[in-house]
Motif scaffolding. Structure first.
Motif, PDB file in Angstrom:
ATOM      1  N   ASP B 148       0.835  -1.206   0.000  1.00 42.96           N
ATOM      2  CA  ASP B 148       0.000   0.000   0.000  1.00 42.96           C
ATOM      3  C   ASP B 148       0.872   1.259   0.000  1.00 42.96           C
ATOM      4  N   THR B 149       1.937   1.213   0.800  1.00 44.60           N
ATOM      5  CA  THR B 149       2.784   2.394   0.923  1.00 44.60           C
ATOM      6  C   THR B 149       3.576   2.647  -0.365  1.00 44.60           C
ATOM      7  N   THR B 150       3.910   1.576  -1.077  1.00 49.71           N
ATOM      8  CA  THR B 150       4.611   1.758  -2.352  1.00 49.71           C
ATOM      9  C   THR B 150       3.715   2.517  -3.333  1.00 49.71           C
ATOM     10  N   LEU B 151       2.458   2.127  -3.389  1.00 43.10           N
ATOM     11  CA  LEU B 151       1.520   2.847  -4.267  1.00 43.10           C
ATOM     12  C   LEU B 151       1.338   4.290  -3.785  1.00 43.10           C
ATOM     13  N   MET B 152       1.190   4.445  -2.471  1.00 38.65           N
ATOM     14  CA  MET B 152       1.072   5.790  -1.887  1.00 38.65           C
ATOM     15  C   MET B 152       2.310   6.629  -2.202  1.00 38.65           C
ATOM     16  N   ALA B 153       3.479   5.971  -2.158  1.00 40.79           N
ATOM     17  CA  ALA B 153       4.738   6.685  -2.373  1.00 40.79           C
ATOM     18  C   ALA B 153       4.787   7.324  -3.761  1.00 40.79           C
ATOM     19  N   PHE B 154       4.320   6.590  -4.769  1.00 38.06           N
ATOM     20  CA  PHE B 154       4.281   7.177  -6.122  1.00 38.06           C
ATOM     21  C   PHE B 154       3.344   8.385  -6.149  1.00 38.06           C
ATOM     22  N   ARG B 155       2.186   8.201  -5.515  1.00 41.29           N
ATOM     23  CA  ARG B 155       1.162   9.257  -5.530  1.00 41.29           C
ATOM     24  C   ARG B 155       1.692  10.536  -4.865  1.00 41.29           C
ATOM     25  N   ASP B 186      -6.038  -5.222  -8.261  1.00 36.24           N
ATOM     26  CA  ASP B 186      -6.032  -5.326  -9.732  1.00 36.24           C
ATOM     27  C   ASP B 186      -5.413  -4.084 -10.350  1.00 36.24           C
ATOM     28  N   GLN B 187      -4.949  -4.266 -11.580  1.00 38.13           N
ATOM     29  CA  GLN B 187      -4.363  -3.145 -12.318  1.00 38.13           C
ATOM     30  C   GLN B 187      -5.354  -1.981 -12.454  1.00 38.13           C
ATOM     31  N   THR B 188      -6.614  -2.299 -12.648  1.00 35.70           N
ATOM     32  CA  THR B 188      -7.607  -1.230 -12.828  1.00 35.70           C
ATOM     33  C   THR B 188      -7.694  -0.323 -11.601  1.00 35.70           C
ATOM     34  N   LEU B 189      -7.576  -0.943 -10.426  1.00 31.85           N
ATOM     35  CA  LEU B 189      -7.602  -0.140  -9.199  1.00 31.85           C
ATOM     36  C   LEU B 189      -6.354   0.724  -9.079  1.00 31.85           C
ATOM     37  N   VAL B 190      -5.206   0.135  -9.423  1.00 28.68           N
ATOM     38  CA  VAL B 190      -3.950   0.891  -9.373  1.00 28.68           C
ATOM     39  C   VAL B 190      -4.019   2.047 -10.377  1.00 28.68           C
ATOM     40  N   ASP B 191      -4.554   1.754 -11.565  1.00 25.00           N
ATOM     41  CA  ASP B 191      -4.737   2.807 -12.580  1.00 25.00           C
ATOM     42  C   ASP B 191      -5.602   3.945 -12.033  1.00 25.00           C
ATOM     43  N   ALA B 192      -6.638   3.551 -11.303  1.00 21.00           N
ATOM     44  CA  ALA B 192      -7.561   4.567 -10.778  1.00 21.00           C
ATOM     45  C   ALA B 192      -6.897   5.410  -9.690  1.00 21.00           C
ATOM     46  N   PHE B 193      -6.006   4.771  -8.930  1.00 19.30           N
ATOM     47  CA  PHE B 193      -5.362   5.497  -7.830  1.00 19.30           C
ATOM     48  C   PHE B 193      -4.239   6.407  -8.313  1.00 19.30           C
ATOM     49  N   LEU B 194      -3.500   5.938  -9.328  1.00 15.43           N
ATOM     50  CA  LEU B 194      -2.340   6.705  -9.778  1.00 15.43           C
ATOM     51  C   LEU B 194      -2.606   7.440 -11.092  1.00 15.43           C
ATOM     52  N   PRO B 195      -2.651   8.747 -11.056  1.00 13.09           N
ATOM     53  CA  PRO B 195      -2.744   9.478 -12.316  1.00 13.09           C
ATOM     54  C   PRO B 195      -1.433   9.325 -13.083  1.00 13.09           C
ATOM     55  N   THR B 196      -1.407   9.742 -14.330  1.00 14.71           N
ATOM     56  CA  THR B 196      -0.156   9.601 -15.081  1.00 14.71           C
ATOM     57  C   THR B 196       0.908  10.521 -14.485  1.00 14.71           C
ATOM     58  N   CYS B 197       2.140  10.076 -14.640  1.00 17.90           N
ATOM     59  CA  CYS B 197       3.267  10.804 -14.045  1.00 17.90           C
ATOM     60  C   CYS B 197       3.653  12.002 -14.924  1.00 17.90           C
ATOM     61  N   ASP B 198       3.736  13.154 -14.307  1.00 20.05           N
ATOM     62  CA  ASP B 198       4.140  14.346 -15.055  1.00 20.05           C
ATOM     63  C   ASP B 198       5.328  14.990 -14.329  1.00 20.05           C
ATOM     64  N   VAL B 199       6.499  14.866 -14.924  1.00 17.18           N
ATOM     65  CA  VAL B 199       7.686  15.526 -14.357  1.00 17.18           C
ATOM     66  C   VAL B 199       7.830  16.860 -15.093  1.00 17.18           C
ATOM     67  N   TYR B 238       0.006  13.729   2.333  1.00 12.70           N
ATOM     68  CA  TYR B 238      -0.086  12.322   2.731  1.00 12.70           C
ATOM     69  C   TYR B 238      -1.504  11.987   3.191  1.00 12.70           C
ATOM     70  N   GLU B 239      -2.040  12.816   4.065  1.00 15.55           N
ATOM     71  CA  GLU B 239      -3.383  12.561   4.595  1.00 15.55           C
ATOM     72  C   GLU B 239      -4.442  12.595   3.494  1.00 15.55           C
ATOM     73  N   GLU B 240      -4.263  13.506   2.560  1.00 14.24           N
ATOM     74  CA  GLU B 240      -5.206  13.617   1.439  1.00 14.24           C
ATOM     75  C   GLU B 240      -5.220  12.318   0.617  1.00 14.24           C
ATOM     76  N   HIS B 241      -4.039  11.829   0.286  1.00 14.19           N
ATOM     77  CA  HIS B 241      -3.965  10.622  -0.532  1.00 14.19           C
ATOM     78  C   HIS B 241      -4.292   9.366   0.276  1.00 14.19           C
ATOM     79  N   ARG B 242      -4.069   9.445   1.571  1.00 13.24           N
ATOM     80  CA  ARG B 242      -4.437   8.320   2.442  1.00 13.24           C
ATOM     81  C   ARG B 242      -5.952   8.130   2.398  1.00 13.24           C
ATOM     82  N   GLN B 243      -6.680   9.240   2.451  1.00 14.61           N
ATOM     83  CA  GLN B 243      -8.139   9.206   2.367  1.00 14.61           C
ATOM     84  C   GLN B 243      -8.579   8.663   1.004  1.00 14.61           C
ATOM     85  N   ARG B 244      -7.922   9.148  -0.032  1.00 11.69           N
ATOM     86  CA  ARG B 244      -8.229   8.713  -1.405  1.00 11.69           C
ATOM     87  C   ARG B 244      -7.980   7.202  -1.538  1.00 11.69           C
ATOM     88  N   PHE B 245      -6.884   6.770  -0.955  1.00 12.85           N
ATOM     89  CA  PHE B 245      -6.540   5.339  -0.991  1.00 12.85           C
ATOM     90  C   PHE B 245      -7.632   4.526  -0.290  1.00 12.85           C
TER      91      PHE B 245
END
Lengths: 306, 391
Positions: B148-155, B186-199, B238-245
């Motif tokens: 969970d934290t790895t996914l959160m870390a990207f976000r 599932d990948q679909t959930l991960v897709d939903a949680f992580l928007p595309t990366c914009d550097v 962190y708290e914002e994305h924790r809620q989203r997660f």
């Protein structure tokens, strides 16, 4: 022509290295960078450059200005080929046609970055790696590197270096990379052809350019191009290319100019103690070796010539 | 969602790969990989993953693994890697570059004792050596938390308010090689949680910039200050994305600081990673006996949550820190930082450091009991107390 019209003309160019940079007069690296930029411009191609610690990154100048008119990533000293591998991977994934070019000195190539370069060569990363070899750590004031030729005085070899110069071309060729070639800023047509070939080729392409450093070589700044010509003519810096690490072509055989004619214009070489006969012997052996390689395993007549 | 029995390494490899795959809708994903015990299974997992738009570069060193990640990140891709112990030490120069180049790279780091001597077991000295290099650090307690934290870390890392790399950390073997029930989304959930990366500062030939050229002291101050400000925004982000997660996965990835029975406690233990599980059991038992003890699990160490710690520990008279790491001559690093954070805030608490499980030794319930007994009996703090010393 007024100076203003010259300036306007300059703006028409798609410079790699912009005018107004603060590099030393007679810097071989600057000449090579300009020549490389012209070939890119003529080919209508773009490059993202990765430059490790070296004069090449000092060239950019101080933030927020930069002398580079192309994207540049400054890498850590040893890691330019690794940074470039990451960029190249993304370019491949996204069909980005821009070349990924490492531009590094001899310290970053022969010494601290050799392992990283070797690994990128073994993976045959889609990178053009250009080493401008000024045979010292120029940026730090001129210390010996493994590219320093025997006899040369540096700030860490006060009485002249004793060991031979590392043969980095053979090391790279031994990786069977698609293309390895030496570049001379005194031979622009040869320079241009080789860079154009490198641009067309895929995989890791290694170009080694002798780069006079008037500050470190204690030579006159208007003498740099002539010095490179003398290095080629005497056989101290042979012009040749290697295809797939297997097929050789010598582009300019030594024409009999004595090595002393190269050494004497540079105060880094103490002429009273320099072993000229040893240098002549080294040149004779190296010329014979390359001649044998090119005769035994010749490049195909047309390859690299288009 | 699928429940499975997997190791911490598997959970990490799963999360890194799915997060990378989620960026197929943008500039893809790339990583440099290099093996080191005990994280090797992570990079093996990643190397086998069938990315739609991903590149796995098998490099020759950890230094280059991070180099590839930096290059990929600056070219705009989602970038990640994994490492451990001396590998992290060897990578250090580029770890710092990733931080100060504001590359939102995620690295899973498995805590292993820094050699010499040669020791593959759990010790936090490796990641703590990297604490000042502009990375976020999250110390995880369970395999699920690693995932969970790895996914959160990207976000969080890729959030424009942050734009900093993040390290997700677990114990060697105790977590990396121990199988536990873990929910693999599932990948679909991960897709939903992580928007595309914009550097935003990625290389663009149409807009050339020089990244990392010369600067003067004044610009360096600004740059460091910007990192400091970005770090300061992390707790809220962190708290914002924790809620989203939570809304998306139906599971709490865990707060940055996690109190257990801290209210009204006379003595509170502060612990990280798997030690927190053991300590919680002991605290639970003692609470049942009516003893006023509590536990505070520290998950987020960078940025250092000093406000939250001060708030949660306000009025607690005795604090014992369980450190599975040793900073030569000063003792535990968590203890040192906690003491510094509380100092001068009027808390006046006794903070005692306990060196537990150094070099991977077991931190047993019996050891935690001893620690609590010592802490409760104390009237003042002292030098760090070494536990598990060969008699």
């Amino acid at each position: 022509m007024s100076s203003l019209s010259v300036y306007n003309e300059a703006l028409d160019h798609d410079f790699l290295l912009r005018p107004g940079n603060t590099n030393c007069g007679g810097c071989g690296m600057s000449i090579g960078l300009t020549m490389f930029g012209r070939v890119l411009e003529e080919a209508h191609e773009k490059a993202v450059m990765v430059i490790p610690a070296c004069c090449g990154i000092v060239t950019a100048g101080a933030f927020p200005t930069t002398s580079y008119q192309t994207p540049v990533i400054a890498s850590t000293f040893a890691a330019a080929p690794a940074f470039a591998s990451g960029v190249a991977a993304v370019h491949r994934l996204t069909d980005n046609p821009a070349h990924v070019v490492c531009w590094a000195g001899d310290g970053g190539t022969y010494d601290i970055g050799l392992g990283t370069l070797s690994a990128a060569a073994e993976r045959n990363e889609n990178i053009i790696y250009i080493c401008y070899d000024n045979e010292i750590y120029g940026n730090t004031g001129g210390q010996r590197s493994s590219a320093t030729p025997p006899g040369a005085r540096t700030t860490t070899t006060a009485s002249g270096k004793r060991e031979p110069k590392k043969d980095v071309m053979s090391i790279l060729a031994a990786h069977r990379i698609p293309y390895a070639a030496t570049l001379s800023v005194a031979h622009p047509e040869d320079f241009k052809r080789k860079v154009r070939h490198a641009l067309k080729e895929k995989g890791l392409r290694f170009l080694l350019m002798l780069s006079p450093c008037p500050t470190g070589w204690k030579s006159e700044s208007d003498y740099s191009v002539d010095l490179v010509r003398r290095a080629v003519r005497s056989g101290l810096f042979p012009l040749y290319e290697v295809f797939d690490g297997a097929r050789y072509r010598v582009n300019a055989a030594p024409d009999g100019l004595d090595v002393a004619e190269y050494f004497k214009g540079q105060n880094r070489f103490p002429m009273d103690s320099l072993d000229l006969s040893a240098a002549r012997e080294t040149v004779a052996k190296e010329s014979a070796r390359l001649k044998t390689l090119a005769e035994t395993w010749p490049a195909e007549a047309t390859e690299g010539m288009a | 969602m699928a429940l499975d029995i997997v190791t911490g390494n598997h959970a990490a490899g799963y999360a890194l790969s799915r997060a990378g795959e989620a960026n197929r809708r943008a500039l893809g994903a790339a990583c440099g990989i290099y093996p080191i015990t005990p994280q090797t299974e992570i990079i093996e997992y990643v190397s086998k993953f069938p990315f739609t738009k991903g590149a796995v570069v098998p490099v020759e060193s950890e230094h280059s693994a991070m180099g590839v990640a930096i290059g990929a990140s600056l070219a705009g891709a989602r970038a990640f890697t994994a490492s451990s112990s001396n590998g992290l030490a060897y990578m250090a120069e580029n770890i710092m570059v990733a931080g100060y180049y504001r590359c939102p790279i995620v690295m899973v780091a498995v805590n292993r004792t820094l050699g010499p001597p040669w020791n593959i077991w759990a010790d936090q000295g490796d990641t703590l050596m990297m604490r000042d290099l502009a990375w976020l650090q999250f110390y995880c307690e369970t395999n699920q938390e690693v995932l969970d934290t790895t996914l959160m870390a990207f976000r969080i890392a890729e959030d424009p308010r942050v734009m900093l790399p993040a390290m997700v950390i677990m114990d060697a073997f105790i977590m990396s090689h121990t199988q536990c029930e873990t929910d693999l989304p599932d990948q679909t959930l991960v897709d939903a949680f992580l928007p595309t990366c914009d550097v935003p500062h990625r290389t663009k030939v149409e807009h050339p910039t020089t990244i990392g050229g010369l600067v003067w002291p004044l610009e360096t101050v600004s740059q460091r200050l910007e990192v400091d400000e970005a770090m300061a925004r992390v707790p809220e982000v962190y708290e914002e994305h924790r809620q989203r997660f939570y809304d998306l996965f139906g599971r709490d990835p865990g707060a940055a600081v996690q109190p257990y029975e801290v209210t009204g406690a006379e003595a509170v233990l502060v612990a990280t990673e798997s030690i927190a599980t053991t300590a919680r059991e002991v605290v639970k038992r003692r609470r049942a006996r009516g003893e006023k003890v509590g536990l505070l699990k520290l998950k987020m160490f960078r940025p250092f949550p000093d406000e939250q710690l001060n708030e949660l520990l306000a009025g607690v008279p005795k604090i014992g820190v369980l450190d599975r790491n040793y900073g030569a001559s000063v003792g535990g690093i968590f203890g040192m930082e906690l003491r510094a954070a509380l100092q001068g805030r009027g808390a006046g608490a006794l903070v005692q450091d306990y060196l537990t499980g150094i070099g991977g030794g077991d931190v047993t319930e019996a050891m935690v009991e001893e620690v609590l007994d010592d802490l409760l009996a104390r009237t003042r703090g002292g030098r760090p107390v070494w536990k598990g010393v060969k008699s």
